[in-house]
Scaffold this motif. Structure first.
Motif, PDB file in Angstrom:
ATOM      1  N   ALA A  52     -31.020 -17.059  -7.635  1.00  0.00           N
ATOM      2  CA  ALA A  52     -31.519 -17.786  -6.461  1.00  0.00           C
ATOM      3  C   ALA A  52     -30.564 -17.649  -5.277  1.00  0.00           C
ATOM      4  O   ALA A  52     -29.348 -17.770  -5.432  1.00  0.00           O
ATOM      5  N   ALA A  53     -31.140 -17.442  -4.108  1.00  0.00           N
ATOM      6  CA  ALA A  53     -30.340 -17.324  -2.887  1.00  0.00           C
ATOM      7  C   ALA A  53     -30.130 -18.667  -2.212  1.00  0.00           C
ATOM      8  O   ALA A  53     -29.210 -18.831  -1.400  1.00  0.00           O
ATOM      9  N   ASP A  54     -30.966 -19.656  -2.567  1.00  0.00           N
ATOM     10  CA  ASP A  54     -30.960 -20.932  -1.842  1.00  0.00           C
ATOM     11  C   ASP A  54     -30.863 -22.157  -2.754  1.00  0.00           C
ATOM     12  O   ASP A  54     -31.219 -23.260  -2.342  1.00  0.00           O
ATOM     13  N   MET A  55     -30.395 -21.973  -3.984  1.00  0.00           N
ATOM     14  CA  MET A  55     -30.343 -23.079  -4.932  1.00  0.00           C
ATOM     15  C   MET A  55     -29.265 -24.093  -4.544  1.00  0.00           C
ATOM     16  O   MET A  55     -28.087 -23.764  -4.452  1.00  0.00           O
ATOM     17  N   LYS A  56     -29.676 -25.327  -4.327  1.00  0.00           N
ATOM     18  CA  LYS A  56     -28.738 -26.366  -3.907  1.00  0.00           C
ATOM     19  C   LYS A  56     -28.035 -27.008  -5.108  1.00  0.00           C
ATOM     20  O   LYS A  56     -28.620 -27.158  -6.179  1.00  0.00           O
ATOM     21  N   TYR A  57     -26.802 -27.351  -4.874  1.00  0.00           N
ATOM     22  CA  TYR A  57     -26.027 -28.096  -5.875  1.00  0.00           C
ATOM     23  C   TYR A  57     -26.620 -29.498  -5.989  1.00  0.00           C
ATOM     24  O   TYR A  57     -26.879 -30.165  -4.985  1.00  0.00           O
ATOM     25  N   MET A  58     -26.838 -29.941  -7.207  1.00  0.00           N
ATOM     26  CA  MET A  58     -27.451 -31.249  -7.422  1.00  0.00           C
ATOM     27  C   MET A  58     -26.383 -32.300  -7.713  1.00  0.00           C
ATOM     28  O   MET A  58     -25.437 -32.046  -8.460  1.00  0.00           O
ATOM     29  N   SER A  59     -26.525 -33.476  -7.115  1.00  0.00           N
ATOM     30  CA  SER A  59     -25.583 -34.570  -7.355  1.00  0.00           C
ATOM     31  C   SER A  59     -26.335 -35.863  -7.627  1.00  0.00           C
ATOM     32  O   SER A  59     -27.543 -35.963  -7.396  1.00  0.00           O
ATOM     33  N   TRP A  60     -25.617 -36.853  -8.119  1.00  0.00           N
ATOM     34  CA  TRP A  60     -26.202 -38.114  -8.568  1.00  0.00           C
ATOM     35  C   TRP A  60     -26.620 -39.005  -7.399  1.00  0.00           C
ATOM     36  O   TRP A  60     -25.944 -39.082  -6.375  1.00  0.00           O
ATOM     37  N   ASP A  61     -27.724 -39.712  -7.588  1.00  0.00           N
ATOM     38  CA  ASP A  61     -28.186 -40.680  -6.600  1.00  0.00           C
ATOM     39  C   ASP A  61     -28.487 -41.994  -7.306  1.00  0.00           C
ATOM     40  O   ASP A  61     -29.378 -42.071  -8.163  1.00  0.00           O
ATOM     41  N   ALA A  62     -27.748 -43.037  -6.954  1.00  0.00           N
ATOM     42  CA  ALA A  62     -27.877 -44.335  -7.624  1.00  0.00           C
ATOM     43  C   ALA A  62     -29.251 -44.960  -7.412  1.00  0.00           C
ATOM     44  O   ALA A  62     -29.800 -45.601  -8.315  1.00  0.00           O
ATOM     45  N   SER A  63     -29.816 -44.779  -6.227  1.00  0.00           N
ATOM     46  CA  SER A  63     -31.136 -45.364  -5.948  1.00  0.00           C
ATOM     47  C   SER A  63     -32.221 -44.739  -6.818  1.00  0.00           C
ATOM     48  O   SER A  63     -33.087 -45.440  -7.354  1.00  0.00           O
ATOM     49  N   LEU A  64     -32.168 -43.423  -6.971  1.00  0.00           N
ATOM     50  CA  LEU A  64     -33.122 -42.748  -7.837  1.00  0.00           C
ATOM     51  C   LEU A  64     -32.955 -43.208  -9.283  1.00  0.00           C
ATOM     52  O   LEU A  64     -33.938 -43.351 -10.025  1.00  0.00           O
ATOM     53  N   ALA A  65     -31.702 -43.433  -9.688  1.00  0.00           N
ATOM     54  CA  ALA A  65     -31.433 -43.896 -11.057  1.00  0.00           C
ATOM     55  C   ALA A  65     -31.973 -45.310 -11.276  1.00  0.00           C
ATOM     56  O   ALA A  65     -32.511 -45.627 -12.349  1.00  0.00           O
ATOM     57  N   GLY A  88     -42.555 -44.188  -1.438  1.00  0.00           N
ATOM     58  CA  GLY A  88     -42.902 -45.253  -2.381  1.00  0.00           C
ATOM     59  C   GLY A  88     -41.856 -45.536  -3.431  1.00  0.00           C
ATOM     60  O   GLY A  88     -41.833 -46.641  -3.997  1.00  0.00           O
ATOM     61  N   CYS A  89     -41.000 -44.559  -3.722  1.00  0.00           N
ATOM     62  CA  CYS A  89     -39.956 -44.761  -4.746  1.00  0.00           C
ATOM     63  C   CYS A  89     -38.639 -45.193  -4.108  1.00  0.00           C
ATOM     64  O   CYS A  89     -38.069 -46.219  -4.471  1.00  0.00           O
ATOM     65  N   VAL A  90     -38.158 -44.396  -3.173  1.00  0.00           N
ATOM     66  CA  VAL A  90     -36.969 -44.729  -2.396  1.00  0.00           C
ATOM     67  C   VAL A  90     -37.238 -44.339  -0.946  1.00  0.00           C
ATOM     68  O   VAL A  90     -37.965 -43.384  -0.668  1.00  0.00           O
ATOM     69  N   LYS A  91     -36.658 -45.044  -0.033  1.00  0.00           N
ATOM     70  CA  LYS A  91     -36.948 -44.847   1.392  1.00  0.00           C
ATOM     71  C   LYS A  91     -36.440 -43.514   1.933  1.00  0.00           C
ATOM     72  O   LYS A  91     -37.045 -42.930   2.840  1.00  0.00           O
ATOM     73  N   ARG A  92     -35.349 -43.015   1.373  1.00  0.00           N
ATOM     74  CA  ARG A  92     -34.731 -41.825   1.960  1.00  0.00           C
ATOM     75  C   ARG A  92     -35.492 -40.541   1.658  1.00  0.00           C
ATOM     76  O   ARG A  92     -35.281 -39.521   2.323  1.00  0.00           O
ATOM     77  N   PHE A  93     -36.383 -40.565   0.645  1.00  0.00           N
ATOM     78  CA  PHE A  93     -37.170 -39.386   0.308  1.00  0.00           C
ATOM     79  C   PHE A  93     -38.650 -39.704   0.451  1.00  0.00           C
ATOM     80  O   PHE A  93     -39.137 -40.668  -0.143  1.00  0.00           O
ATOM     81  N   LYS A  94     -39.366 -38.864   1.206  1.00  0.00           N
ATOM     82  CA  LYS A  94     -40.799 -39.102   1.381  1.00  0.00           C
ATOM     83  C   LYS A  94     -41.519 -39.040   0.045  1.00  0.00           C
ATOM     84  O   LYS A  94     -42.370 -39.881  -0.275  1.00  0.00           O
TER      85      LYS A  94
END
Length: 227
Positions: A52-65, A88-94
């Motif tokens: 992948a040329a554009d694969m983002k590094y994934m990190s933890w998000d407490a709100s999602l957890a 509907g789940c968390v405000k920061r992600f549509k």
């Protein structure tokens, strides 16, 4: 008499610890659980084939957890309805993506569950964007633009572990490939640096909380016995 009483309390504490250990699951603030979850996701994201040329590094998000935990506690082997509502789940992600795993509680690890999702790679044809069998868990794990993850596991009836992972932003868009092929990191933005073939933005990586766990019921009972 006092010595006997103290011995009895120690024995009760041992029973509490054993009982707690047999059914306990890691919390969403457990450092080992968080590290294992993030590391396993990034391992498979960095090893995609074709690369992948554009694969983002994934990190933890407490709100999602937290949202994952709230849903896991319902012990329903289906997706959270909040996924269907904008913000509907968390405000920061549509929209938020979600993977669910159900298996035995004994010996549960986040790594085992995530690895089972990754095995679906055998069912996915990258060239024509099709699945021969279930493969949506795999494509969400390696969805390039999903850079945050928050997971939780709950001990459900009959000693089954329900493991839920939420991803922000959501992946698995219809007729879309999970990532763009090419030289690893060749499509990282100027704010990102290449870390193990992944595009990492230092500003988007937060520290996960830590906790000291204990069985409050057992502790209260022991204190009553002592005093």
């Amino acid at each position: 008499m006092a010595l006997k009483k103290q011995f009895s309390c120690v024995w009760i504490l041992g029973l509490c610890l054993v009982a707690s250990k047999s059914s306990e699951v890691p919390s969403i603030t457990d450092r080992k659980f968080i590290d294992e979850t993030v590391t396993t996701h990034n391992k498979w994201r960095s090893q995609v084939n074709p690369p992948a040329a554009d694969m983002k590094y994934m990190s933890w998000d407490a709100s999602l957890a937290e949202v994952a935990l709230a849903w896991a506690k319902k012990c329903k082997f289906k997706h959270d309805p909040c996924l269907n509502r904008p913000n509907g789940c968390v405000k920061r992600f549509k929209f938020v993506g979600q993977n669910i795993w159900l298996g035995g509680l004994k010996g549960f690890t986040a790594r085992t569950a995530i690895n089972s999702w990754h095995k679906e790679v055998a069912n996915y044809n990258f060239n024509n964007r099709s699945c021969t069998k279930v493969c949506g868990h795999y494509t969400q794990v390696v969805w390039a633009k999903s850079y945050k993850v928050g997971c939780a596991v709950e001990n459900c009836p009959t000693l089954r572990a329900l493991f839920v992972c939420n991803y922000g932003p959501a992946g698995n868009y219809l007729n879309s490939r999970p990532y763009t092929t090419g030289e690893p990191c060749s499509l990282c933005t100027k704010e990102e640096k290449c870390v193990e073939k992944l595009c990492q933005n230092p500003l988007l990586i937060g520290k996960a909380p830590q906790e000291i766990a204990f069985n409050s019921f057992c502790l209260a009972f022991i204190l009553m016995k002592i005093f």
